[in-house]
Write a protein that holds these residues in place. Structure first.
Motif: not given
Length: 342
Positions: A167-168, A171-173, A194-195, A233-234, A256
């Motif tokens: 799940e993204v 989240k911060k990628a 993704a945020e 996170d990802v 992460g």
């Protein structure tokens, strides 16, 4: 006879007429419209090999292709003549070795169009007309043009990689390497909610493309201090370089997940394993794709996936040599398309 792009040896790429055999009963004849030049195509041209897949005989390149059925399969399988299609270029292997049933991409002996992994080689589809098994064909959704579907195959690789991240949404990628796969991963991450998406590359052009596709910010690959402060996170590692993998480990938040889609050279590679251990990072591999191409086509058709900015150049097939030279220069190009129409 049909015009094709054929790698004969390292540095020997020819645009030449080839004989097209009669299709097998389970094969349809396809008029190819567009083909995207992949890194493996460049390696066969530049080095006569892609990793451990060594060119032992002339081989038609290409596996990122779309086109129109001009002769349906004689056995009645697959779409009828006139259907616009994308192509899933894999053939799962059957060697008896175990692999997850739901992951045919991991089947031992799996072959791909335009691959020298086996001999005789698996011919590719960079030709004005080709014969392809009907099971490879994916009918384009209504309203989706061949040009807009031209990146379906590499976008499916990116989609699979993002799915491996879990799940993204919100989240911060971090995406390491903003070449075509990395740039497409940015677009897929954006669609997935993704945020924040930070793209990293050595060159300005790929970073510009990543911004167009949804990156909220960019960093230069040599700015290691800034990368280490990202705490993503990802992380999608798409550079295919051990230095990129090191950046991915440094840029991941504690606990992460790092998805490795960039294919590193075979053999041992240096890696920051101790840091991955002490931060309890999850390192996940990502290889090709399975049914994700169908999800990509649906998302392209409904407009929720926007990837056109990844294409920077288009050449008629007759100018294929120039197209390959352009694609080789990652500082000046993104995805380069060959146009087989006309």
């Amino acid at each position: 006879m049909t015009l094709a792009v054929v790698a004969h040896a390292a540095g020997d790429l020819r645009i030449e007429q080839i004989e097209l055999p009669a299709p097998a009963t389970n094969e349809a004849r396809i008029a190819i419209a567009y083909g995207g030049i992949c890194g493996s195509d460049l390696h066969y041209w530049s080095h006569g090999a892609a990793g451990e897949s060594i060119l032992k005989a002339p081989m038609i390149l290409g596996h990122e292709i779309v086109g129109t059925v001009i002769e349906a399969a004689a056995d009645g399988s697959g779409p009828p003549a006139g259907t616009k299609v994308a192509v899933h270029p894999a053939t799962p292997g059957e060697t008896g070795e175990p692999y997850p049933e739901a992951c045919p991409n991991l089947s031992p002996g799996c072959t791909y169009l335009g691959s020298a992994a086996r001999y005789p080689h698996t011919e590719g589809a960079f030709a004005r007309e080709v014969n392809l098994p009907s099971r490879m064909l994916r009918e384009l959704p209504a309203g989706l043009s061949l040009r807009d579907a031209a990146l379906a195959e590499p976008a499916a690789v990116a989609w699979h990689a993002v799915s491996r991240a879990g799940e993204v949404a919100a989240k911060k990628a971090l995406v390491i390497g903003a070449g075509p796969i990395g740039a497409l991963a940015v677009a897929v991450l954006k669609r997935a909610g993704a945020e924040e998406i930070i793209a990293v590359d050595m060159h300005d052009k790929p970073l510009e493309i990543a911004k167009e596709l949804g990156a909220t910010s960019t960093l230069r690959a040599d700015d290691q201090d800034a990368i280490a402060k990202v705490n993503a996170d990802v992380v999608i590692e798409a550079s295919g370089n051990y230095r990129g993998l090191a950046s991915a480990v440094r840029g991941a938040v504690r606990g992460g997940r790092v998805v490795m889609v960039g294919l590193l050279p075979s053999g041992e590679q240096p890696a920051l394993i101790s840091l991955a251990i002490t931060r309890e990072l999850e390192l996940a591999g990502s290889f090709r794709f399975n049914g994700e191409i169908d999800q990509v086509l649906a998302a392209l058709a409904d407009g929720s996936l926007q990837i056109s900015a990844a294409v920077t150049h288009e050449f008629p097939v007759a100018e294929g040599l120039e197209a390959f030279e352009t694609a080789k220069n990652s500082s000046k190009s993104g995805k380069v398309l060959l146009n087989f129409l006309g």
